[in-house]
Design a protein around this motif. Structure first.
Motif, PDB file in Angstrom:
ATOM      1  N   LEU A   1       0.813  -1.215   0.000  1.00 25.44           N
ATOM      2  CA  LEU A   1       0.000   0.000   0.000  1.00 25.44           C
ATOM      3  C   LEU A   1       0.851   1.272   0.000  1.00 25.44           C
ATOM      4  O   LEU A   1       0.447   2.283  -0.576  1.00 25.44           O
ATOM      5  N   GLY A   2       2.012   1.242   0.648  1.00 25.24           N
ATOM      6  CA  GLY A   2       2.860   2.429   0.705  1.00 25.24           C
ATOM      7  C   GLY A   2       3.211   2.964  -0.668  1.00 25.24           C
ATOM      8  O   GLY A   2       2.907   4.133  -0.991  1.00 25.24           O
ATOM      9  N   PRO A   3       3.843   2.144  -1.537  1.00 30.91           N
ATOM     10  CA  PRO A   3       4.157   2.627  -2.888  1.00 30.91           C
ATOM     11  C   PRO A   3       2.919   3.001  -3.694  1.00 30.91           C
ATOM     12  O   PRO A   3       2.947   3.949  -4.488  1.00 30.91           O
ATOM     13  N   VAL A   4       1.829   2.272  -3.493  1.00 29.23           N
ATOM     14  CA  VAL A   4       0.601   2.577  -4.223  1.00 29.23           C
ATOM     15  C   VAL A   4       0.062   3.941  -3.801  1.00 29.23           C
ATOM     16  O   VAL A   4      -0.316   4.769  -4.643  1.00 29.23           O
TER      17      VAL A   4
ATOM     18  N   TRP B   1      -0.200  11.327  -8.619  1.00 23.98           N
ATOM     19  CA  TRP B   1      -1.163  11.539  -9.704  1.00 23.98           C
ATOM     20  C   TRP B   1      -2.205  12.574  -9.306  1.00 23.98           C
ATOM     21  O   TRP B   1      -2.565  13.450 -10.101  1.00 23.98           O
ATOM     22  N   SER B   2      -2.697  12.498  -8.069  1.00 19.90           N
ATOM     23  CA  SER B   2      -3.773  13.391  -7.647  1.00 19.90           C
ATOM     24  C   SER B   2      -3.336  14.852  -7.657  1.00 19.90           C
ATOM     25  O   SER B   2      -4.119  15.740  -8.015  1.00 19.90           O
ATOM     26  N   LEU B   3      -2.085  15.113  -7.279  1.00 23.87           N
ATOM     27  CA  LEU B   3      -1.609  16.501  -7.285  1.00 23.87           C
ATOM     28  C   LEU B   3      -1.581  17.063  -8.705  1.00 23.87           C
ATOM     29  O   LEU B   3      -1.962  18.221  -8.943  1.00 23.87           O
ATOM     30  N   ALA B   4      -1.133  16.244  -9.655  1.00 20.84           N
ATOM     31  CA  ALA B   4      -1.122  16.677 -11.054  1.00 20.84           C
ATOM     32  C   ALA B   4      -2.538  16.836 -11.588  1.00 20.84           C
ATOM     33  O   ALA B   4      -2.849  17.789 -12.319  1.00 20.84           O
ATOM     34  N   PHE B   5      -3.417  15.917 -11.206  1.00 18.59           N
ATOM     35  CA  PHE B   5      -4.810  15.979 -11.649  1.00 18.59           C
ATOM     36  C   PHE B   5      -5.481  17.257 -11.138  1.00 18.59           C
ATOM     37  O   PHE B   5      -6.210  17.935 -11.874  1.00 18.59           O
ATOM     38  N   GLU B   6      -5.231  17.598  -9.888  1.00 14.64           N
ATOM     39  CA  GLU B   6      -5.824  18.812  -9.319  1.00 14.64           C
ATOM     40  C   GLU B   6      -5.339  20.052 -10.065  1.00 14.64           C
ATOM     41  O   GLU B   6      -6.129  20.949 -10.380  1.00 14.64           O
TER      42      GLU B   6
ATOM     43  N   ALA C   1      -1.117   5.615 -13.348  1.00 19.36           N
ATOM     44  CA  ALA C   1      -0.308   5.680 -12.129  1.00 19.36           C
ATOM     45  C   ALA C   1      -0.065   4.288 -11.562  1.00 19.36           C
ATOM     46  O   ALA C   1       1.042   3.965 -11.105  1.00 19.36           O
ATOM     47  N   MET C   2      -1.067   3.437 -11.596  1.00 17.82           N
ATOM     48  CA  MET C   2      -0.939   2.094 -11.034  1.00 17.82           C
ATOM     49  C   MET C   2      -0.023   1.199 -11.863  1.00 17.82           C
ATOM     50  O   MET C   2       0.637   0.302 -11.318  1.00 17.82           O
ATOM     51  N   ARG C   3       0.047   1.447 -13.152  1.00 19.03           N
ATOM     52  CA  ARG C   3       0.915   0.610 -14.003  1.00 19.03           C
ATOM     53  C   ARG C   3       2.393   0.812 -13.678  1.00 19.03           C
ATOM     54  O   ARG C   3       3.222  -0.035 -14.005  1.00 19.03           O
ATOM     55  N   ASP C   4       2.722   1.917 -13.034  1.00 19.03           N
ATOM     56  CA  ASP C   4       4.116   2.185 -12.683  1.00 19.03           C
ATOM     57  C   ASP C   4       4.487   1.659 -11.303  1.00 19.03           C
ATOM     58  O   ASP C   4       5.606   1.864 -10.832  1.00 19.03           O
ATOM     59  N   VAL C   5       3.530   0.997 -10.626  1.00 16.71           N
ATOM     60  CA  VAL C   5       3.784   0.472  -9.291  1.00 16.71           C
ATOM     61  C   VAL C   5       4.005  -1.028  -9.366  1.00 16.71           C
ATOM     62  O   VAL C   5       3.331  -1.740 -10.131  1.00 16.71           O
ATOM     63  N   ASP C   6       4.952  -1.528  -8.576  1.00 16.41           N
ATOM     64  CA  ASP C   6       5.268  -2.957  -8.570  1.00 16.41           C
ATOM     65  C   ASP C   6       4.270  -3.701  -7.688  1.00 16.41           C
ATOM     66  O   ASP C   6       4.437  -3.823  -6.476  1.00 16.41           O
ATOM     67  N   VAL C   7       3.184  -4.160  -8.305  1.00 18.08           N
ATOM     68  CA  VAL C   7       2.196  -4.991  -7.617  1.00 18.08           C
ATOM     69  C   VAL C   7       1.931  -6.219  -8.483  1.00 18.08           C
ATOM     70  O   VAL C   7       2.120  -6.186  -9.696  1.00 18.08           O
ATOM     71  N   GLU C   8       1.514  -7.294  -7.837  1.00 16.90           N
ATOM     72  CA  GLU C   8       1.269  -8.519  -8.600  1.00 16.90           C
ATOM     73  C   GLU C   8       0.126  -8.334  -9.585  1.00 16.90           C
ATOM     74  O   GLU C   8       0.199  -8.783 -10.729  1.00 16.90           O
ATOM     75  N   ALA C   9      -0.951  -7.709  -9.145  1.00 13.86           N
ATOM     76  CA  ALA C   9      -2.108  -7.451 -10.008  1.00 13.86           C
ATOM     77  C   ALA C   9      -2.984  -6.405  -9.339  1.00 13.86           C
ATOM     78  O   ALA C   9      -2.955  -6.236  -8.119  1.00 13.86           O
ATOM     79  N   PHE C  10      -3.769  -5.724 -10.150  1.00 12.13           N
ATOM     80  CA  PHE C  10      -4.679  -4.717  -9.620  1.00 12.13           C
ATOM     81  C   PHE C  10      -5.842  -4.529 -10.579  1.00 12.13           C
ATOM     82  O   PHE C  10      -5.778  -4.920 -11.754  1.00 12.13           O
ATOM     83  N   ASP C  11      -6.906  -3.930 -10.086  1.00 11.50           N
ATOM     84  CA  ASP C  11      -7.966  -3.442 -10.962  1.00 11.50           C
ATOM     85  C   ASP C  11      -8.516  -2.140 -10.405  1.00 11.50           C
ATOM     86  O   ASP C  11      -8.351  -1.828  -9.222  1.00 11.50           O
TER      87      ASP C  11
END
Length: 313
Positions: free
Chosen positions: A115-118, A125-130, A190-200
């Motif tokens: 969760l930390g890296p995520v 991402w949120s800062l850029a989006f804002e 943003a999530m594609r740049d994080v090392d996680v096994e899988a996400f949705d």
């Protein structure tokens, strides 16, 4: 609500009839719990009641609408929408006695450890989006914000093997010209740049913001401006503080359905009796300006307007 009710009462008591109709409505459900996951049913209607219900079942066909909410006597005819996104992280549940914990938490099979890296990635991402989502128009300045609203993972009473899935829920405000898909694609990137096994990523709630057509809403804005000047001794109407055009308010519902709508009202923070009196006078004068004066109290025919409270006013 008390201000616009007193406004109508004052007109009647003064014997001033309106040539057109004014509807005064007070609707529940302007805010409330949204139906998410297993939390559904009558206790989680959110904004599905209130102004939405009134508009579709109330039998009114107004020319204009005012959402009577505190705006420090400013006015705006645009409002933000919002979306709640669920970001699920997938991993592997491993029986605690046989777990070989890695030195790097990001390599842990339990997705809670990632969760930390995520969170770091989503926050960036949120800062850029804002920054990219600010919308400045004559009708208001919308400054959408983003925040992680909640987190779910594991079962505290079933703790022998960690968990295979955890989730973050992200509250994303949307300016009136944005789509939920704009935020969705940003979160995915943003999530594609994080090392996680899988996400949705899935949108759980979507309610878009809206703005009135400047030309269509101009007569209402002019009426409120004239009423404000009369009630304040000449102070012109000002555009509301950005916070009031950066949230959901019920003028969104009417602008959504092509009824030019604004939100305006007394100070939101600790209004004084004088503030409330002034607000009631502004509403009364606006009713008179929009509807026109009839021959007596209760006269009807001609231009129409609608008033509500935190919903339509």
């Amino acid at each position: 609500m008390s201000c616009f009710l007193i406004a109508a009462k004052a007109l009647k008591k003064a014997g001033i009839g309106l040539a057109g109709k004014t509807w005064l409505t007070a609707c529940p459900g302007e805010i409330g719990p949204e139906p998410i996951e297993e939390f559904s049913g009558i206790g989680y209607n959110g904004k599905d009641i209130g102004a939405h219900y009134l508009f579709h079942h109330g039998g009114v066909a107004p020319d204009y609408a005012i959402a009577a909410e505190g705006t420090d006597f400013g006015l705006t005819w645009q409002g933000c929408g919002y979306a709640l996104f669920r970001v699920r992280l997938f991993g592997r549940g491993v029986f605690t006695p046989i777990l070989d914990a890695p030195a790097d938490a990001r390599a842990h099979p339990n997705p809670i450890y990632r969760l930390g890296p995520v969170i770091d990635a989503l926050h960036a991402w949120s800062l850029a989006f804002e920054r990219d989502s600010i919308l400045d128009t004559p009708g208001g300045r919308s400054v959408p914000k983003v925040q992680i609203a909640s987190v779910r993972g594991g079962m505290p009473f079933d703790f022998g093997a960690g968990t295979e899935v955890c989730a973050l829920y992200i509250d994303v405000n949307l300016n009136p010209r944005q789509k939920a898909a704009d935020a969705y694609h940003g979160i995915m990137a943003a999530m594609r740049d994080v090392d996680v096994e899988a996400f949705d990523v899935e949108a759980m709630v979507v309610r878009h913001g809206f703005e009135a057509d400047p030309n269509a809403v101009a007569p209402l804005v002019g009426a409120v401006d004239a009423a404000t000047r009369l009630a304040t001794g000449g102070t012109p109407l000002e555009r509301a503080h950005p916070v009031y055009s950066s949230m959901w308010r019920d003028h969104n519902v009417f602008n959504m359905h092509r009824v030019p709508a604004v939100t305006t009202g007394m100070p939101r923070w600790r209004p004084t009796p004088a503030d409330m009196t002034q607000s009631a006078l502004i509403y009364a004068l606006t009713m008179l300006a929009i509807c026109g004066r009839g021959s007596d109290v209760g006269a009807a025919s001609g231009a129409t307007s609608v008033y509500g409270d935190e919903t339509p006013f």
